[in-house]
Design a protein around this motif. Structure first.
Motif, mmCIF file in Angstrom:
data_model
loop_
_atom_site.group_PDB
_atom_site.id
_atom_site.type_symbol
_atom_site.label_atom_id
_atom_site.label_comp_id
_atom_site.label_asym_id
_atom_site.label_seq_id
_atom_site.Cartn_x
_atom_site.Cartn_y
_atom_site.Cartn_z
ATOM 1 N N ARG A 37 43.598 39.895 45.743
ATOM 2 C CA ARG A 37 44.877 40.452 45.323
ATOM 3 C C ARG A 37 45.132 40.154 43.841
ATOM 4 O O ARG A 37 45.639 41.002 43.103
ATOM 5 C CB ARG A 37 45.987 39.861 46.195
ATOM 6 C CG ARG A 37 47.340 40.479 45.992
ATOM 7 C CD ARG A 37 48.328 39.871 46.973
ATOM 8 N NE ARG A 37 48.157 40.410 48.315
ATOM 9 C CZ ARG A 37 48.209 39.689 49.429
ATOM 10 N NH1 ARG A 37 48.380 38.388 49.364
ATOM 11 N NH2 ARG A 37 48.078 40.272 50.609
ATOM 12 N N PHE A 38 44.762 38.981 43.386
ATOM 13 C CA PHE A 38 44.968 38.606 41.992
ATOM 14 C C PHE A 38 43.936 39.251 41.077
ATOM 15 O O PHE A 38 44.225 39.566 39.923
ATOM 16 C CB PHE A 38 44.973 37.083 41.857
ATOM 17 C CG PHE A 38 46.193 36.449 42.459
ATOM 18 C CD1 PHE A 38 47.333 36.237 41.697
ATOM 19 C CD2 PHE A 38 46.218 36.108 43.807
ATOM 20 C CE1 PHE A 38 48.472 35.682 42.262
ATOM 21 C CE2 PHE A 38 47.357 35.563 44.376
ATOM 22 C CZ PHE A 38 48.479 35.351 43.607
ATOM 23 N N VAL A 39 42.728 39.446 41.598
ATOM 24 C CA VAL A 39 41.734 40.206 40.836
ATOM 25 C C VAL A 39 42.256 41.618 40.589
ATOM 26 O O VAL A 39 42.145 42.159 39.488
ATOM 27 C CB VAL A 39 40.379 40.243 41.588
ATOM 28 C CG1 VAL A 39 39.409 41.200 40.902
ATOM 29 C CG2 VAL A 39 39.778 38.847 41.677
ATOM 30 N N ARG A 40 42.854 42.204 41.620
ATOM 31 C CA ARG A 40 43.434 43.547 41.480
ATOM 32 C C ARG A 40 44.554 43.546 40.444
ATOM 33 O O ARG A 40 44.685 44.480 39.650
ATOM 34 C CB ARG A 40 43.966 44.011 42.828
ATOM 35 C CG ARG A 40 44.365 45.490 42.884
ATOM 36 C CD ARG A 40 44.833 45.865 44.282
ATOM 37 N NE ARG A 40 43.892 45.440 45.290
ATOM 38 C CZ ARG A 40 44.190 44.641 46.315
ATOM 39 N NH1 ARG A 40 45.426 44.193 46.480
ATOM 40 N NH2 ARG A 40 43.260 44.293 47.184
ATOM 41 N N ALA A 41 45.345 42.501 40.423
ATOM 42 C CA ALA A 41 46.452 42.421 39.468
ATOM 43 C C ALA A 41 45.959 42.372 38.025
ATOM 44 O O ALA A 41 46.692 42.738 37.101
ATOM 45 C CB ALA A 41 47.304 41.189 39.757
ATOM 46 N N LEU A 42 44.730 41.946 37.825
ATOM 47 C CA LEU A 42 44.150 41.827 36.487
ATOM 48 C C LEU A 42 43.271 43.015 36.124
ATOM 49 O O LEU A 42 42.684 43.039 35.043
ATOM 50 C CB LEU A 42 43.319 40.541 36.403
ATOM 51 C CG LEU A 42 44.109 39.236 36.480
ATOM 52 C CD1 LEU A 42 43.191 38.083 36.869
ATOM 53 C CD2 LEU A 42 44.803 38.931 35.161
ATOM 54 N N THR A 43 43.167 43.997 37.015
ATOM 55 C CA THR A 43 42.245 45.116 36.831
ATOM 56 C C THR A 43 42.961 46.370 36.348
ATOM 57 O O THR A 43 43.890 46.865 36.995
ATOM 58 C CB THR A 43 41.509 45.427 38.145
ATOM 59 O OG1 THR A 43 40.792 44.257 38.568
ATOM 60 C CG2 THR A 43 40.530 46.572 37.956
#
Length: 237
Positions: A37-43
């Motif tokens: 979820r946090f990887v997505r937030a940074l993508t």
């Protein structure tokens, strides 16, 4: 998951060189339950269709509610108009981008090559959206209480140093024109350039035939604000 008080800006920069897992644990106070979820937030959208946009939508609302609730508590004697001015100044894209930089977000952004070459890593639009996406991710991962504490830690100095409720330049210009019996300010976009993720707007503001000024910004609103500041300096300075 408990969330410690947000990192001081200098410490955030020191931790920005760590790998993503270490940075997330240090930033949030514990490893997230759902790392993806946090990887997505940074993508960014230039890197993947599974990007931060939906999380940014959610985080924007969490941020707004958190700040509004905080201002209501901190300034019990201020009217709605003054609270709105404070809120608007605290949740701008530029303010969110500044918080993201201090937190050490930039090295962890996931951008396509063209977006990176175009300077998206230093774009207020991109960084502001990512900051809101991280807030949205934390809300889903640990609940509203954790997201609220995270925001309060990051925005504390901004509220403490805000002092008097700020007057937005566009409102100030409109009030000046009304007080002088002039026509309301009119705004017009003169130019839009740059890639989608990092646009540049040039806006002209005029008060009848009395005076005009231009301003630039990363969004239409930002350019209008810059133009209003310039015209205020000319007519009321």
């Amino acid at each position: 998951m408990g969330v410690r008080r947000a990192l001081e800006p200098d410490r955030g920069r020191l931790l920005s060189g760590l790998d993503l897992d270490a940075w997330l644990a240090a930033t949030l106070g514990a490893a997230p339950r759902d790392r993806a979820r946090f990887v997505r937030a940074l993508t960014h959208g230039s890197q993947s269709g599974d990007n931060y946009e939906r999380l940014e939508f959610l985080g924007d609302r969490v941020l707004g509610l958190t700040i509004a609730d905080w201002l209501y508590e901190r300034f019990p004697n201020e009217p709605e108009g003054a609270l709105s001015k404070r809120l608007n100044a605290l949740v701008t894209g530029a303010a969110c981008a500044d918080v993201a930089r201090a937190l050490g977000v930039v090295p962890h952004l996931k951008l396509g090559k063209q977006a990176r070459d175009d300077g998206a890593a230093d774009s207020d639009n991109v960084l502001g959206d990512v900051m809101e996406a991280l807030i949205g991710a934390l809300y889903l991962d640990a609940g509203f209480g954790a997201a609220r504490d995270f925001v309060r830690g990051l925005w504390a100095d901004r509220i403490d140093h805000q002092g008097k409720a700020p007057q937005h330049p566009k409102s100030a210009l409109q009030e000046w024109a009304a007080a002088k019996g002039r026509r309301p300010p009119e705004y017009a976009i003169l130019d839009r350039s740059g890639p989608h993720h990092a646009p540049r707007f040039t806006v002209k503001v005029s008060i009848g035939k009395l005076a005009e000024a231009t301003g630039e910004g990363a969004s239409k609103q930002e350019a209008e604000t810059a133009a209003a500041v310039a015209l205020l300096a000319e007519v009321a300075g």
